[in-house]
Design a protein around this motif. Structure first.
Motif, PDB file in Angstrom:
ATOM      1  N   ALA A 139       0.832  -1.201   0.000  1.00 15.83           N
ATOM      2  CA  ALA A 139       0.000   0.000   0.000  1.00 15.83           C
ATOM      3  C   ALA A 139       0.870   1.256   0.000  1.00 15.83           C
ATOM      4  O   ALA A 139       0.614   2.216  -0.735  1.00 15.83           O
ATOM      5  CB  ALA A 139      -0.928   0.000   1.217  1.00 15.83           C
ATOM      6  N   LEU A 152      -8.021   0.825   6.055  1.00 14.53           N
ATOM      7  CA  LEU A 152      -7.182   0.608   4.874  1.00 14.53           C
ATOM      8  C   LEU A 152      -8.002   0.092   3.694  1.00 14.53           C
ATOM      9  O   LEU A 152      -7.681   0.390   2.538  1.00 14.53           O
ATOM     10  CB  LEU A 152      -6.060  -0.372   5.220  1.00 14.53           C
ATOM     11  CG  LEU A 152      -5.046   0.169   6.242  1.00 14.53           C
ATOM     12  CD1 LEU A 152      -4.087  -0.937   6.699  1.00 14.53           C
ATOM     13  CD2 LEU A 152      -4.268   1.329   5.648  1.00 14.53           C
ATOM     14  N   SER A 199      -8.104   2.125   0.279  1.00 14.38           N
ATOM     15  CA  SER A 199      -7.727   1.456  -0.972  1.00 14.38           C
ATOM     16  C   SER A 199      -8.764   1.682  -2.057  1.00 14.38           C
ATOM     17  O   SER A 199      -8.421   1.933  -3.219  1.00 14.38           O
ATOM     18  CB  SER A 199      -7.540  -0.047  -0.727  1.00 14.38           C
ATOM     19  OG  SER A 199      -6.472  -0.300   0.152  1.00 14.38           O
ATOM     20  N   TYR A 207      -3.855   5.512   4.201  1.00 17.83           N
ATOM     21  CA  TYR A 207      -2.670   4.657   4.307  1.00 17.83           C
ATOM     22  C   TYR A 207      -1.699   5.206   5.352  1.00 17.83           C
ATOM     23  O   TYR A 207      -1.214   4.484   6.218  1.00 17.83           O
ATOM     24  CB  TYR A 207      -1.958   4.568   2.952  1.00 17.83           C
ATOM     25  CG  TYR A 207      -2.605   3.642   1.946  1.00 17.83           C
ATOM     26  CD1 TYR A 207      -3.693   2.835   2.287  1.00 17.83           C
ATOM     27  CD2 TYR A 207      -2.124   3.566   0.639  1.00 17.83           C
ATOM     28  CE1 TYR A 207      -4.285   1.996   1.362  1.00 17.83           C
ATOM     29  CE2 TYR A 207      -2.701   2.713  -0.296  1.00 17.83           C
ATOM     30  CZ  TYR A 207      -3.779   1.930   0.067  1.00 17.83           C
ATOM     31  OH  TYR A 207      -4.343   1.090  -0.859  1.00 17.83           O
ATOM     32  N   THR A 250      -1.352   2.598   8.577  1.00 18.40           N
ATOM     33  CA  THR A 250      -0.378   1.520   8.393  1.00 18.40           C
ATOM     34  C   THR A 250       0.677   1.480   9.495  1.00 18.40           C
ATOM     35  O   THR A 250       1.002   0.402  10.015  1.00 18.40           O
ATOM     36  CB  THR A 250       0.323   1.609   7.025  1.00 18.40           C
ATOM     37  OG1 THR A 250       0.895   2.909   6.871  1.00 18.40           O
ATOM     38  CG2 THR A 250      -0.648   1.340   5.893  1.00 18.40           C
ATOM     39  N   ILE A 310      -4.297  -2.000  -6.540  1.00 18.57           N
ATOM     40  CA  ILE A 310      -4.815  -1.432  -5.292  1.00 18.57           C
ATOM     41  C   ILE A 310      -6.202  -2.000  -4.977  1.00 18.57           C
ATOM     42  O   ILE A 310      -6.544  -2.212  -3.804  1.00 18.57           O
ATOM     43  CB  ILE A 310      -4.846   0.105  -5.380  1.00 18.57           C
ATOM     44  CG1 ILE A 310      -3.419   0.647  -5.507  1.00 18.57           C
ATOM     45  CG2 ILE A 310      -5.497   0.706  -4.134  1.00 18.57           C
ATOM     46  CD1 ILE A 310      -3.351   2.126  -5.824  1.00 18.57           C
ATOM     47  N   LEU A 338      -5.566  -5.096  -3.265  1.00 23.45           N
ATOM     48  CA  LEU A 338      -5.206  -4.807  -1.877  1.00 23.45           C
ATOM     49  C   LEU A 338      -6.449  -4.552  -1.028  1.00 23.45           C
ATOM     50  O   LEU A 338      -6.513  -4.955   0.141  1.00 23.45           O
ATOM     51  CB  LEU A 338      -4.301  -3.572  -1.814  1.00 23.45           C
ATOM     52  CG  LEU A 338      -2.806  -3.751  -2.060  1.00 23.45           C
ATOM     53  CD1 LEU A 338      -2.112  -2.401  -1.988  1.00 23.45           C
ATOM     54  CD2 LEU A 338      -2.209  -4.706  -1.049  1.00 23.45           C
TER      55      LEU A 338
END
Length: 390
Positions: free
Chosen positions: A15, A71, A75, A108, A112, A164, A167
């Motif tokens: 990411a 997240l 995304s 992100y 993260t 993405i 993800l």
């Protein structure tokens, strides 16, 4: 459901790689689209605005909501912005798309690092450094594409958007054990942020470090071409060498640093950066400039990750909120220092503008030195039985 922490950590790293790609999106496409300097500035400003708002909200939410959910949403937003960028030629539509991309990138940034502190608390410095290394790798990949491969930007951005989306599926299926909650309100956390001197010092140092980093990334190739007489490829290679030094430094420092020595390493890097940037911009040493650029990259590499690590471990009960607040320094530093350099270039001289970089790093060193001597003072109220029950 995905419960393997290695899979989720790998998704976090990937990411951040695409966050690096997103930060270079306008630069990668500007020439092909035909953007003017004013349009480029507005697009980047919109992206930074979205990032500033989103990183704060995502950081605060990550203390009370599943980080994988944050997240997942980030995304979806970032993938959509990649896929939609300049599908329509209308500038104002694309300005809104860049705002959305900043929101996705902020999710992100906001979640993260806090996620990795939860997963690998004892080795938080290493994993946060690795996480931010992937941002550099993403930006470096775009730079290499532009120099050597001449990859079509539209195809690259669409492919990135599809990855993405994949993800998003990983984060959507991700499930991790919930940490115990402090049950503190957002207002109580904001009160801690407002009355904690160490956080103010780290924020100032982060603004200066990020400003010096982004200012150098933005100006180094032009400086080498105009002030040192490098050819177009040789000048761009200087930027690649700087980014390579940043990537190498984050990995090396991440493996070396221990939690109790985080600020000591931060001061050492600031101390290395001041002479490196002075030599790089004010002493012509021929082709050895590449060596200086590499060490300048190393000196910049872990400044922000180490300060985030220290803040996250110091305020463990509100890691996400603290990291989100400090990460506002990313868009602030990206605006303040380059804007100051631009103003000085127009009103004084290019040399005066370049002096902003080593001076910023020296001031950052002083701020971290003060932070190292400043203990934590504010604490969250202890939860009552009724609040815990609620």
């Amino acid at each position: 459901m995905i419960r393997n922490i290695k899979v989720i950590a790998a998704a976090s790293f990937l990411a951040m790689l695409f966050m690096g790609v997103g930060s270079a999106l306008v630069g990668a496409a500007a020439r092909d689209i035909g953007l003017t300097a004013a349009q480029i500035g507005l697009l980047i400003a919109a992206q930074n605005l979205g990032l500033a708002v989103s990183v704060t909200v995502a950081g605060a939410l990550s203390d009370t909501h599943p980080k994988t959910t944050i997240l997942f949403v980030g995304s979806l937003i970032l993938a959509t912005s990649f896929l939609a960028f300049y599908v329509s030629p209308l500038f104002w539509i694309n300005l809104a798309i860049m705002l959305a991309s900043g929101i996705g990138m902020g999710a992100y940034e906001g979640a993260t690092d806090a996620l990795l502190v939860d997963l690998y608390e004892a080795r938080a410095a290493l994993f946060i450094n690795i996480n931010h290394t992937f941002v550099t790798i993403g930006a470096l990949a775009i730079a290499l594409y532009l120099i050597f491969l001449e990859v079509n930007w539209r195809a690259a951005v669409v492919q990135s958007g599809i990855i993405i989306l994949a993800l998003a599926i990983v984060f959507g299926l991700g499930s991790l054990p919930r940490r115990s909650q402090t049950h503190s309100t957002l207002r109580e956390k904001m009160n801690v942020l407002a009355h904690e001197p160490i956080l103010a010092l780290l924020f100032v140092a982060a603004v200066l470090a990020v400003g010096a980093e982004l200012g150098t990334i933005g100006i180094l190739s032009t400086f080498l071409a105009e002030a040192r007489g490098y050819g177009p490829i040789a000048a761009k290679l200087g930027l690649v060498v700087l980014l390579a030094g940043m990537a190498a430094g984050r990995l090396i420092i991440g493996f070396l640093v221990k939690p109790k020595h985080v600020l000591r390493y931060t001061m050492a890097l600031f101390g290395l950066a001041v002479p490196c940037f002075t030599v790089l911009y004010f002493i012509d040493i021929g082709r050895l400039t590449y060596v200086t650029a590499f060490f300048a990259g190393i000196s910049l590499s872990s400044l922000l990750p180490l300060m985030l690590t220290h803040a996250g471990l110091t305020f463990r009960e509100m890691t996400g909120t603290v990291l989100g607040a400090i990460k506002i320094a990313i868009p602030v530093g990206g605006i303040v220092v380059p804007l100051l350099m631009s103003t000085l270039t127009n009103t004084v001289s290019f040399a005066a503008a370049l002096a902003v970089l080593p001076i910023s790093l020296l001031l950052g060193l002083l701020a971290v030195a003060l932070a190292r001597r400043t203990p934590r003072t504010a604490v969250l109220p202890q939860p009552t039985a009724s609040r815990i029950a609620s």
